[in-house]
Design a protein around this motif. Structure first.
Motif, mmCIF file in Angstrom:
data_model
loop_
_atom_site.group_PDB
_atom_site.id
_atom_site.type_symbol
_atom_site.label_atom_id
_atom_site.label_comp_id
_atom_site.label_asym_id
_atom_site.label_seq_id
_atom_site.Cartn_x
_atom_site.Cartn_y
_atom_site.Cartn_z
ATOM 1 N N LYS A 57 -5.168 -6.082 0.955
ATOM 2 C CA LYS A 57 -3.730 -5.816 1.047
ATOM 3 C C LYS A 57 -3.385 -4.434 0.504
ATOM 4 O O LYS A 57 -2.540 -3.733 1.056
ATOM 5 C CB LYS A 57 -2.956 -6.888 0.268
ATOM 6 C CG LYS A 57 -1.448 -6.746 0.342
ATOM 7 C CD LYS A 57 -0.751 -7.872 -0.411
ATOM 8 C CE LYS A 57 0.772 -7.739 -0.362
ATOM 9 N NZ LYS A 57 1.296 -7.933 1.008
ATOM 10 N N LYS A 58 -4.042 -4.021 -0.595
ATOM 11 C CA LYS A 58 -3.765 -2.731 -1.204
ATOM 12 C C LYS A 58 -5.054 -2.103 -1.722
ATOM 13 O O LYS A 58 -5.970 -2.799 -2.165
ATOM 14 C CB LYS A 58 -2.793 -2.875 -2.380
ATOM 15 C CG LYS A 58 -1.340 -3.113 -1.986
ATOM 16 C CD LYS A 58 -0.715 -1.849 -1.397
ATOM 17 C CE LYS A 58 0.764 -2.036 -1.125
ATOM 18 N NZ LYS A 58 1.375 -0.807 -0.553
ATOM 19 N N VAL A 59 -5.101 -0.764 -1.672
ATOM 20 C CA VAL A 59 -6.189 0.010 -2.271
ATOM 21 C C VAL A 59 -5.536 0.999 -3.233
ATOM 22 O O VAL A 59 -4.763 1.868 -2.816
ATOM 23 C CB VAL A 59 -7.010 0.766 -1.209
ATOM 24 C CG1 VAL A 59 -8.127 1.573 -1.871
ATOM 25 C CG2 VAL A 59 -7.585 -0.201 -0.184
ATOM 26 N N TRP A 60 -5.836 0.841 -4.520
ATOM 27 C CA TRP A 60 -5.232 1.689 -5.544
ATOM 28 C C TRP A 60 -6.306 2.458 -6.298
ATOM 29 O O TRP A 60 -7.306 1.888 -6.739
ATOM 30 C CB TRP A 60 -4.428 0.854 -6.543
ATOM 31 C CG TRP A 60 -3.084 0.417 -6.035
ATOM 32 C CD1 TRP A 60 -2.154 1.173 -5.406
ATOM 33 C CD2 TRP A 60 -2.513 -0.896 -6.138
ATOM 34 N NE1 TRP A 60 -1.037 0.427 -5.108
ATOM 35 C CE2 TRP A 60 -1.230 -0.846 -5.553
ATOM 36 C CE3 TRP A 60 -2.953 -2.099 -6.688
ATOM 37 C CZ2 TRP A 60 -0.389 -1.968 -5.483
ATOM 38 C CZ3 TRP A 60 -2.127 -3.216 -6.621
ATOM 39 C CH2 TRP A 60 -0.862 -3.138 -6.026
ATOM 40 N N ASP A 71 -1.552 5.302 -4.035
ATOM 41 C CA ASP A 71 -1.534 4.172 -3.106
ATOM 42 C C ASP A 71 -2.185 4.648 -1.814
ATOM 43 O O ASP A 71 -1.592 5.406 -1.053
ATOM 44 C CB ASP A 71 -0.093 3.736 -2.873
ATOM 45 C CG ASP A 71 0.008 2.419 -2.110
ATOM 46 O OD1 ASP A 71 -1.008 1.992 -1.532
ATOM 47 O OD2 ASP A 71 1.101 1.827 -2.102
ATOM 48 N N TYR A 73 -4.529 4.324 1.867
ATOM 49 C CA TYR A 73 -4.880 3.471 3.000
ATOM 50 C C TYR A 73 -6.363 3.129 2.955
ATOM 51 O O TYR A 73 -6.780 2.020 3.302
ATOM 52 C CB TYR A 73 -4.538 4.167 4.326
ATOM 53 C CG TYR A 73 -5.160 3.482 5.520
ATOM 54 C CD1 TYR A 73 -4.673 2.253 5.974
ATOM 55 C CD2 TYR A 73 -6.251 4.042 6.183
ATOM 56 C CE1 TYR A 73 -5.251 1.612 7.063
ATOM 57 C CE2 TYR A 73 -6.839 3.407 7.269
ATOM 58 C CZ TYR A 73 -6.335 2.203 7.693
ATOM 59 O OH TYR A 73 -6.914 1.563 8.763
ATOM 60 N N LEU A 243 0.732 -4.735 -9.248
ATOM 61 C CA LEU A 243 0.350 -3.469 -9.863
ATOM 62 C C LEU A 243 0.342 -3.554 -11.387
ATOM 63 O O LEU A 243 -0.354 -2.779 -12.051
ATOM 64 C CB LEU A 243 1.303 -2.365 -9.396
ATOM 65 C CG LEU A 243 0.992 -0.935 -9.842
ATOM 66 C CD1 LEU A 243 -0.418 -0.529 -9.429
ATOM 67 C CD2 LEU A 243 2.020 0.039 -9.276
ATOM 68 N N LEU A 250 -6.606 -5.184 -3.966
ATOM 69 C CA LEU A 250 -5.794 -6.392 -3.945
ATOM 70 C C LEU A 250 -6.080 -7.132 -2.644
ATOM 71 O O LEU A 250 -5.983 -6.556 -1.558
ATOM 72 C CB LEU A 250 -4.313 -6.035 -4.046
ATOM 73 C CG LEU A 250 -3.324 -7.195 -4.106
ATOM 74 C CD1 LEU A 250 -3.507 -8.010 -5.382
ATOM 75 C CD2 LEU A 250 -1.886 -6.679 -4.003
ATOM 76 N N ASP A 252 -5.496 -10.482 -0.056
ATOM 77 C CA ASP A 252 -4.510 -11.488 0.339
ATOM 78 C C ASP A 252 -5.147 -12.445 1.343
ATOM 79 O O ASP A 252 -6.219 -12.179 1.879
ATOM 80 C CB ASP A 252 -3.284 -10.801 0.953
ATOM 81 C CG ASP A 252 -2.034 -11.663 0.878
ATOM 82 O OD1 ASP A 252 -2.119 -12.815 0.388
ATOM 83 O OD2 ASP A 252 -0.972 -11.193 1.309
ATOM 84 N N GLU A 340 -7.203 -0.754 3.853
ATOM 85 C CA GLU A 340 -6.203 -1.799 3.992
ATOM 86 C C GLU A 340 -6.435 -2.565 5.287
ATOM 87 O O GLU A 340 -6.805 -1.973 6.302
ATOM 88 C CB GLU A 340 -4.793 -1.199 4.000
ATOM 89 C CG GLU A 340 -4.282 -0.774 2.646
ATOM 90 C CD GLU A 340 -2.820 -0.361 2.683
ATOM 91 O OE1 GLU A 340 -2.181 -0.560 3.740
ATOM 92 O OE2 GLU A 340 -2.314 0.154 1.674
ATOM 93 N N GLU A 341 -6.236 -3.866 5.226
ATOM 94 C CA GLU A 341 -6.412 -4.793 6.353
ATOM 95 C C GLU A 341 -7.875 -5.090 6.660
ATOM 96 O O GLU A 341 -8.167 -5.880 7.553
ATOM 97 C CB GLU A 341 -5.709 -4.290 7.627
ATOM 98 C CG GLU A 341 -4.218 -4.104 7.473
ATOM 99 C CD GLU A 341 -3.486 -5.408 7.185
ATOM 100 O OE1 GLU A 341 -3.859 -6.443 7.750
ATOM 101 O OE2 GLU A 341 -2.543 -5.366 6.361
#
Length: 348
Positions: A57-60, A71, A73, A243, A250, A252, A340-341
């Motif tokens: 869902k997220k790459v930080w 943040d 992609y 976060l 993250l 999902d 992401e995805e």
């Protein structure tokens, strides 16, 4: 004579049962399974039957320890130190704010909650810029992290070499944090560290290998958390952003996944994690939590009731760990790009 159970007594019994059942489920999810913790070879990993469990869902990526993230992609997982930004090779937690004192000990968001408002960005040259409300931006060029003097910093009881990024960076950070500090850049390819290959832990970590430990992280350079775990913490008057727990990745639920919707803390059970087509990680340790989770990334303020740490202490403690467990820490097995995805596959 049949005893009469009042409505309040019945509700009390139900509540007690829920606590007992919830505690048992949490214990089962945290209980280590020694059958599946052996190291797998590249050949075994290639032939393994991976289970599709979710999606990214997220790459930080956090360029400066305790500050806000980039943040992204996509990011490259190529070295033990952590994720790299694809175009600049900027690494996760490659900078740290340290006290301007003989030991140069690291300054974290536990001491200075406003650090979460220091926001990073990258320009077309790959130079890092830090921004803070009410201050002119600070640009940290690649040259400044290569030409400054080497200083020995003390991080988590170990010494690490870092390049001082100069007086301008120090003055800017001092004006934000209101304390004498310096900014150091760490490059594990060049700078030395006294970190031992496998630092002492309360339990044996069979999937942790020599060289996994990163010089500027609690243990390893990668962390992962599921949205299901975050959502379980929500409740009346309680709203916590993912976060707040500062994961790198993250995860999902995914409608295409074979396991259905993710359960809270299902990530605890994963032994190997494959993201996309190439990147593979080992789940080496649960992530222990401190008061930093009480700092709201949206307000920069620490919760006066020390939530959600207090809740985690009630629900996520496990002996012999002295702090609650939330998320997992991973070591890199096979390099690859994390997007992401991307689908997430696991071995139990």
């Amino acid at each position: 004579m049949v005893p009469i159970v009042t409505s309040s007594q019945w509700k009390g019994c139900l509540a007690a049962s829920a606590v007992i059942i919830g505690g048992y489920v949490a214990w089962k999810m945290l209980k280590p399974d020694s059958r599946n913790v052996k190291l797998l070879s590249a050949r075994e990993l290639q032939k393994a039957k991976w289970q599709h469990v979710g999606k990214v869902k997220k790459v930080w990526l956090y360029p400066v320890t305790s500050c806000a993230p980039l943040d992204l992609y996509a990011a490259l997982a190529a070295v033990r130190a952590g994720l790299e930004e694809l175009t600049s090779s900027l690494r996760d937690r490659s900078y740290a704010v340290v006290n301007d004192s003989p030991k140069y000990s690291v300054v974290t968001g536990r001491m200075c909650p406003q650090m979460v408002f220091i926001k990073p960005s990258l320009d077309e040259n790959g130079d890092l810029t830090l921004s803070y409300s009410g201050r002119d931006p600070l640009c940290i060029t690649k040259a400044s992290r290569q030409q400054g003097p080497i200083k020995i910093s003390e991080i988590e009881g170990r010494t690490v070499e870092g390049v001082d990024c100069g007086d301008e960076a120090a003055a800017w950070l001092q004006s934000v944090l209101q304390r004498p500090v310096r900014l150091l850049h760490f490059n594990e390819d060049v700078n030395k560290s006294t970190r031992v290959p496998n630092p002492p832990t309360p339990v044996t970590l069979p999937l942790l290998q020599p060289g996994d430990s990163d010089s500027n992280a609690d243990l390893t350079g990668y962390s992962l958390l599921s949205m299901a775990s975050v959502e379980q913490l929500q409740g009346p008057g309680k709203s916590y952003a993912a976060l707040r727990f500062r994961p790198n990745i993250l995860v999902d639920s995914d409608d295409k996944a074979s396991c259905g919707k993710l359960r809270p803390h299902q990530e605890d059970e994963w032994r190997y994690i494959k993201i996309g087509e190439m990147a593979i990680f080992r789940n080496v340790k649960p992530c222990t939590r401190c008061t930093f989770v009480c700092v709201d990334p949206d307000t920069g303020k620490k919760d006066p009731n020390l939530e959600p740490l207090k809740t985690l202490q009630r629900t996520r403690m496990r002996k012999p760990w002295s702090e609650p467990l939330f998320a997992i820490m991973m070591s890199l097995q096979t390099r690859g790009v994390v997007r992401e995805e991307d689908p997430v596959y696991v071995l139990y």
